[in-house]
Scaffold this motif. Structure first.
Motif, PDB file in Angstrom:
ATOM      1  N   LEU A   5      35.548  45.596  30.574  1.00  0.00           N
ATOM      2  CA  LEU A   5      34.642  44.481  30.852  1.00  0.00           C
ATOM      3  C   LEU A   5      35.393  43.154  30.815  1.00  0.00           C
ATOM      4  CD1 LEU A   5      31.705  43.580  31.360  1.00  0.00           C
ATOM      5  CD2 LEU A   5      31.425  43.411  28.876  1.00  0.00           C
ATOM      6  N   TRP A   6      36.217  42.965  29.765  1.00  0.00           N
ATOM      7  CA  TRP A   6      36.937  41.701  29.668  1.00  0.00           C
ATOM      8  C   TRP A   6      37.991  41.571  30.764  1.00  0.00           C
ATOM      9  CZ3 TRP A   6      36.930  36.952  28.923  1.00  0.00           C
ATOM     10  CH2 TRP A   6      38.103  36.220  28.794  1.00  0.00           C
ATOM     11  N   LEU A   7      38.701  42.665  31.056  1.00  0.00           N
ATOM     12  CA  LEU A   7      39.683  42.620  32.131  1.00  0.00           C
ATOM     13  C   LEU A   7      39.028  42.200  33.440  1.00  0.00           C
ATOM     14  CD1 LEU A   7      41.878  45.806  31.555  1.00  0.00           C
ATOM     15  CD2 LEU A   7      42.680  43.453  31.525  1.00  0.00           C
ATOM     16  N   THR A   8      37.855  42.775  33.719  1.00  0.00           N
ATOM     17  CA  THR A   8      37.169  42.500  34.985  1.00  0.00           C
ATOM     18  C   THR A   8      36.565  41.108  34.997  1.00  0.00           C
ATOM     19  OG1 THR A   8      36.663  44.864  35.184  1.00  0.00           O
ATOM     20  CG2 THR A   8      35.447  43.343  36.595  1.00  0.00           C
ATOM     21  N   VAL A   9      35.673  40.851  34.046  1.00  0.00           N
ATOM     22  CA  VAL A   9      34.970  39.556  34.004  1.00  0.00           C
ATOM     23  C   VAL A   9      35.948  38.415  33.743  1.00  0.00           C
ATOM     24  CG1 VAL A   9      33.192  38.214  32.833  1.00  0.00           C
ATOM     25  CG2 VAL A   9      32.830  40.650  33.273  1.00  0.00           C
ATOM     26  N   GLY A  10      36.846  38.623  32.768  1.00  0.00           N
ATOM     27  CA  GLY A  10      37.819  37.576  32.462  1.00  0.00           C
ATOM     28  C   GLY A  10      38.714  37.268  33.645  1.00  0.00           C
ATOM     29  N   GLY A  11      39.189  38.313  34.333  1.00  0.00           N
ATOM     30  CA  GLY A  11      40.042  38.090  35.496  1.00  0.00           C
ATOM     31  C   GLY A  11      39.319  37.330  36.597  1.00  0.00           C
ATOM     32  N   ILE A  12      38.068  37.709  36.849  1.00  0.00           N
ATOM     33  CA  ILE A  12      37.293  37.022  37.893  1.00  0.00           C
ATOM     34  C   ILE A  12      37.054  35.564  37.519  1.00  0.00           C
ATOM     35  CG2 ILE A  12      35.028  36.938  39.012  1.00  0.00           C
ATOM     36  CD1 ILE A  12      35.007  40.000  38.889  1.00  0.00           C
ATOM     37  N   LEU A  13      36.699  35.316  36.257  1.00  0.00           N
ATOM     38  CA  LEU A  13      36.429  33.937  35.818  1.00  0.00           C
ATOM     39  C   LEU A  13      37.685  33.069  35.887  1.00  0.00           C
ATOM     40  CD1 LEU A  13      34.042  34.522  32.764  1.00  0.00           C
ATOM     41  CD2 LEU A  13      33.445  33.698  35.054  1.00  0.00           C
ATOM     42  N   VAL A  14      38.807  33.624  35.451  1.00  0.00           N
ATOM     43  CA  VAL A  14      40.061  32.862  35.523  1.00  0.00           C
ATOM     44  C   VAL A  14      40.403  32.552  36.985  1.00  0.00           C
ATOM     45  CG1 VAL A  14      42.558  32.980  35.146  1.00  0.00           C
ATOM     46  CG2 VAL A  14      40.990  33.727  33.349  1.00  0.00           C
ATOM     47  N   GLY A  15      40.250  33.538  37.862  1.00  0.00           N
ATOM     48  CA  GLY A  15      40.537  33.323  39.270  1.00  0.00           C
ATOM     49  C   GLY A  15      39.652  32.257  39.894  1.00  0.00           C
ATOM     50  N   LEU A  16      38.361  32.301  39.574  1.00  0.00           N
ATOM     51  CA  LEU A  16      37.437  31.302  40.114  1.00  0.00           C
ATOM     52  C   LEU A  16      37.735  29.912  39.566  1.00  0.00           C
ATOM     53  CD1 LEU A  16      34.022  33.225  40.054  1.00  0.00           C
ATOM     54  CD2 LEU A  16      35.340  32.543  42.064  1.00  0.00           C
ATOM     55  N   ALA A  17      38.016  29.821  38.260  1.00  0.00           N
ATOM     56  CA  ALA A  17      38.251  28.520  37.633  1.00  0.00           C
ATOM     57  C   ALA A  17      39.505  27.855  38.202  1.00  0.00           C
ATOM     58  CB  ALA A  17      38.375  28.691  36.120  1.00  0.00           C
ATOM     59  N   ILE A  18      40.608  28.597  38.233  1.00  0.00           N
ATOM     60  CA  ILE A  18      41.847  28.001  38.744  1.00  0.00           C
ATOM     61  C   ILE A  18      41.761  27.797  40.255  1.00  0.00           C
ATOM     62  CG2 ILE A  18      44.340  28.281  38.937  1.00  0.00           C
ATOM     63  CD1 ILE A  18      44.344  29.828  36.385  1.00  0.00           C
ATOM     64  N   GLY A  19      41.068  28.703  40.939  1.00  0.00           N
ATOM     65  CA  GLY A  19      40.858  28.524  42.371  1.00  0.00           C
ATOM     66  C   GLY A  19      40.106  27.239  42.670  1.00  0.00           C
ATOM     67  N   TRP A  20      39.077  26.935  41.846  1.00  0.00           N
ATOM     68  CA  TRP A  20      38.303  25.695  42.036  1.00  0.00           C
ATOM     69  C   TRP A  20      39.184  24.475  41.797  1.00  0.00           C
ATOM     70  CZ3 TRP A  20      36.968  21.571  38.863  1.00  0.00           C
ATOM     71  CH2 TRP A  20      35.983  20.711  39.362  1.00  0.00           C
ATOM     72  N   VAL A  21      40.015  24.530  40.763  1.00  0.00           N
ATOM     73  CA  VAL A  21      40.915  23.410  40.472  1.00  0.00           C
ATOM     74  C   VAL A  21      41.883  23.190  41.641  1.00  0.00           C
ATOM     75  CG1 VAL A  21      42.777  22.609  38.966  1.00  0.00           C
ATOM     76  CG2 VAL A  21      40.750  23.693  37.974  1.00  0.00           C
TER      77      VAL A  21
END
Length: 533
Positions: A188-204
């Motif tokens: 769960l953390w690998l999946t959700v955490g990876g997606i959230l990190v990707g979206l956050a840095i992608g937005w930046v």
């Protein structure tokens, strides 16, 4: 200094091999991953060729992030979302099925293996290779939906395969079986955490890109982005693979609004070359590893290597087919009954092709090479060299043999080029040209009589363009072809004349390059549509 010189020589040799094998691949009309691997394997037997070791850290930290980012950037989010159920069943379900299947069968096939080593071996070879699958599938003209499924699967199953490998390695090294809750929480953390990190840095990155107007800096940022995203996610113990894929998909969708036309042209050229170089180096390196892998198994004769490698490859192919055939019907049931989508039922021949294209690549070999040499008590890691050897055999069989048999198989099944003309693209071109024509007509009326000749010329151009998009209008299509050929001929005359002026000393090279750029852009615009068809 000698070590640096050796690295330079090795790197230059690799680039030379990539160029040579790339030329061979084009001449043979064969997907370049196959030619690169075979070329690297052939080179490994040439006396005097320096041994270049494939470092797993080099793969995971240098090659993997940009290759995943490039693949995700070139993936259509709409098509990825449309095939998401099928992709998830392959990326998650098939990985688990492969690990469990190899874990159950390995003790009966390979003497000395138990279920733990079997699961570890299954986890190593579970991920499929994104580049190999898409390069081969697109080369032979498979339907887009099959290509989308294969690319989507290989983008995600790297993360699930590496997680399964971590658990299997933990069972052997620490002699501890993770609990179900521990496994689910980690996933769960690998999946959700990876997606959230990707979206956050992608937005930046998106916000930074919107404020930049320098193509060189934007391209540099795009190359830096996958490394930053991957390392940030790994530092948080989330999936760096999913983070890079998520950011690539997000920024690809948003790029239409923040990249200038000039930047977009340069960006595509840079990434196309960079992706080819990285992929070429990786596949050549795979082939070059055979002597070292072969030398680590002294007790294995060549006959036993071929037999075990062929048997294990057949097991993996059978497991994939055993999952894909019922899995396609499960995906169809979920899409139609749960999501209420109207879809045609899966066709057996398309399902079989998806099952046949389970190519393995550098992720599997890097995962095998990354296995520890000794356990926590200091004893050797059991059958480590055998696992590496079997992984290499699977890569060779699935990439080379399956890759070479795929084109005749696709032709025999009648799937090659079954999509025909891209009706979606034609309709989009009609709508775009129609919108421009409507705007010109309205603008001419508002402009009264001024620039009437200019408006007439542009309107006539768009009317001819619209007529050329009508496949039933053979006369207009022929006229458009003649127009394109004549335009290309005049562009060549302009280019030759500009070169002549430079050679006579009447203009300098800077002026020539500016003129050439304009002519090159015009030629690219004229030839792009015809080459895509």
């Amino acid at each position: 200094m000698s070590e640096i010189h050796a690295v330079e020589i090795a790197f230059l040799l690799l680039l030379c091999f990539v160029v040579i094998f790339g030329i061979f691949a084009r001449k043979l009309s064969t997907p370049y991953p196959i030619v690169m691997v075979l070329g690297g394997l052939a080179l490994s037997f040439v006396p005097g060729i320096p041994h270049i070791e494939l470092n797993p850290d080099l793969v995971f930290l240098i090659f993997l992030p940009p290759l995943l980012y490039s693949s995700a950037w070139n993936t259509s989010w709409r098509d990825f979302k449309a095939n998401l159920v099928t992709i998830l069943l392959l990326a998650f379900g098939l990985v688990v099925f492969t690990v469990a299947g190899v874990g159950l069968l390995a003790p009966f096939v390979f003497p000395g293996f138990d279920w733990r080593l079997g699961m570890l071996l299954g986890a190593v070879v579970a991920p499929t290779d994104a580049i190999a699958a898409s390069a081969i599938a697109r080369r032979i003209g498979l339907p887009e939906r099959i290509v989308d499924i294969l690319e989507g699967e290989s983008l995600i199953n790297d993360a699930t395969g590496l997680l399964a490998l971590e658990f299997a390695r933990q069972i052997i090294v620490q002699e501890r079986i993770p609990t179900v809750s521990e496994g689910l929480l980690k996933l769960l953390w690998l999946t959700v955490g990876g997606i959230l990190v990707g979206l956050a840095i992608g937005w930046v990155i998106e916000q930074i890109e919107r404020r930049l107007e320098d193509a060189t800096i934007e391209i540099t940022l795009s190359i830096l982005a996958p490394y930053v995203i991957y390392l940030a996610a790994e530092e948080l113990h989330a999936s760096g693979v999913l983070a890079v894929v998520t950011a690539g998909l997000y920024l690809s969708v948003k790029s239409a609004t923040f990249l200038s036309p000039a930047t977009r042209l340069k960006l595509w050229s840079v990434w196309e070359s960079l992706t080819f170089i990285l992929n070429g180096v990786v596949f050549v390196l795979i082939g070059l590893q055979f002597p070292q892998i072969r030398g680590s198994i002294h007790e294995y004769g060549l006959g036993k290597i071929i037999l075990d490698g062929a048997l294990f490859s057949l097991i993996l192919i059978a497991l994939r087919l055993a999952w894909v055939l019922p899995g396609s019907h499960l995906a169809f049931w979920f899409n139609t009954r749960v999501l209420n989508r109207r879809l045609p039922p899966p066709r057996p021949r398309e399902v079989f092709v998806v099952g046949w294209t389970g190519m393995r690549g550098v992720i599997s070999l890097a995962g095998a090479l990354a296995l520890p040499i000794v356990l926590m008590d200091g004893s050797p890691f059991p059958y480590r060299n055998a696992i590496v050897l079997l992984t290499f055999c699977v890569i060779f069989v699935t990439l080379v043999l399956q890759g070479l048999t795929l084109p005749p198989l696709v032709r025999w099944l009648g799937l090659s080029g079954t999509d025909g003309p891209n009706c979606e693209e034609l309709e989009a071109r009609r709508i775009v040209a129609g919108a421009a024509l409507t705007h010109l007509t309205g603008a001419r009326e508002r402009d009264n009589i001024r620039n009437e000749d200019l408006y007439d010329d542009l309107i006539d151009h768009y009317q001819n363009h619209l007529a050329s998009l009508d496949l039933d209008n053979q006369e207009a299509t022929k006229k458009h072809v003649d127009y394109t050929e004549l335009s290309l001929e005049t562009l060549r005359i302009e280019r030759d004349t500009a070169i002549g002026l430079r050679n006579e000393g009447r203009i300098n090279d800077a002026v020539l390059r500016r003129i050439e750029r304009e002519l090159d852009l015009s030629e690219s615009r004229l030839t792009a549509y015809g080459s895509e068809d």
